[in-house]
Write an enzyme that holds these catalytic residues in place. Structure first.
Site, PDB file in Angstrom:
ATOM      1  N   HIS A 107       6.606  19.708 -58.821  1.00  0.00           N
ATOM      2  CA  HIS A 107       5.751  20.839 -59.162  1.00  0.00           C
ATOM      3  C   HIS A 107       6.585  22.010 -59.674  1.00  0.00           C
ATOM      4  CE1 HIS A 107       2.599  18.740 -56.843  1.00  0.00           C
ATOM      5  NE2 HIS A 107       1.768  19.448 -57.583  1.00  0.00           N
ATOM      6  N   LYS A 158       5.295  27.059 -56.670  1.00  0.00           N
ATOM      7  CA  LYS A 158       4.468  26.430 -55.640  1.00  0.00           C
ATOM      8  C   LYS A 158       5.030  26.747 -54.256  1.00  0.00           C
ATOM      9  CE  LYS A 158       2.230  22.059 -54.372  1.00  0.00           C
ATOM     10  NZ  LYS A 158       0.903  22.698 -54.297  1.00  0.00           N
TER      11      LYS A 158
END
Length: 267
Positions: free
Chosen positions: A155, A159
């Site tokens: 990600h 995040k």
């Protein structure tokens, strides 16, 4: 028409949800909320989302945003989501929740609210990811204990939770299919002389960097062969589209805690 309110209305995800709500048949935007002190408070939600003025003003009061709404789409954070669920339960409003990073205790609290109102709660609203969830169960059951299982997720560098809720859900599905307790067999860290891999463990590795929207790969590794099931997110639109689809599906449903497997008719 199902009247929809959106939290995080001035954010990237909130903006895409608002735009897609305006395009969806049978849905209309009726409320938009943001955190107190946000620079876009008082602005038209449609203008901020880039889809033209909609006559819906962004407010920091969820009660005000929900005044004329039937349903709230919430992509925030667990603590904020639970506070919003409390308000929705009190007002008798439906919810679609795409927030991630919930602890088991927070999930229990959410389940309590779902006894009063209908809620769709999924760690990943993507239709493609939820098809992967179904496939993973079938693969794991068929292969049994003869394959080692590793999960790798990637990600963006903003995040906050790790591993992703999607990766955890993938691990839970595989563990359940094999009759294992995910919380007992998940292995999040290997370093130094950690010993041989056990047959039961499910490895979970995390990568963070750049602007990666989301990528998940589950490896089933046997002797002389390997199966890889990968889902790559190209844009956040897939999450927003899934949430809008869930909102349409939830209309008229009784109180209860649902997920995207329900929305897609898999259970």
């Amino acid at each position: 028409m199902l009247k929809v309110a959106v939290t995080g209305a001035a954010g990237r995800m909130g903006g895409r949800i608002i735009a897609l709500v305006t395009e969806a048949e049978g849905l209309v935007l009726s409320g938009a909320a943001e955190m107190a002190g946000h620079a876009k408070l008082g602005s038209d939600a449609g203008y901020v989302a880039g889809c033209g003025d909609l006559g819906v003003i962004i407010t920091d009061s969820l009660e005000q945003a929900m005044a004329d709404a039937d349903l709230l789409i919430d992509f925030t954070f667990p603590e904020v989501t639970l506070a919003n669920a409390d308000i929705c339960a009190r007002l008798g409003k439906q919810m679609v929740i795409g927030s991630t990073g919930f602890t088991p205790e927070q999930r229990e609290k959410l389940a309590g609210f779902a006894r009063r109102i209908p809620i769709v709660f999924a760690p990943n609203m993507s239709v493609g990811v939820n098809v992967c969830f179904k496939i993973l169960k079938d693969i794991a059951k068929t292969l049994g204990d003869g394959f080692d299982i590793e999960i790798v997720e990637l990600h963006h560098n903003k995040k906050k939770d790790s591993p992703s809720g999607t990766a955890v859900r993938m691990g839970e599905i595989v563990a359940d299919a094999l009759g294992r307790d995910y919380n007992q067999v998940a292995n999040y860290h290997r370093e130094g002389m950690c010993g041989e891999r056990s047959k039961e463990e499910i490895g979970m590795q995390t990568v963070r960097g750049g602007d990666i929207v989301g990528e998940h790969t589950v490896y089933f590794i046997g002797m002389g062969e390997r199966i890889e099931l990968t889902h790559r997110a190209i844009s956040r639109d897939m999450f927003a589209r899934g949430a809008v689809r869930a909102a349409s599906w939830l209309a008229g449903k009784p109180a209860g805690l649902y997920d995207m497997q329900n929305v897609l008719g898999f259970k």
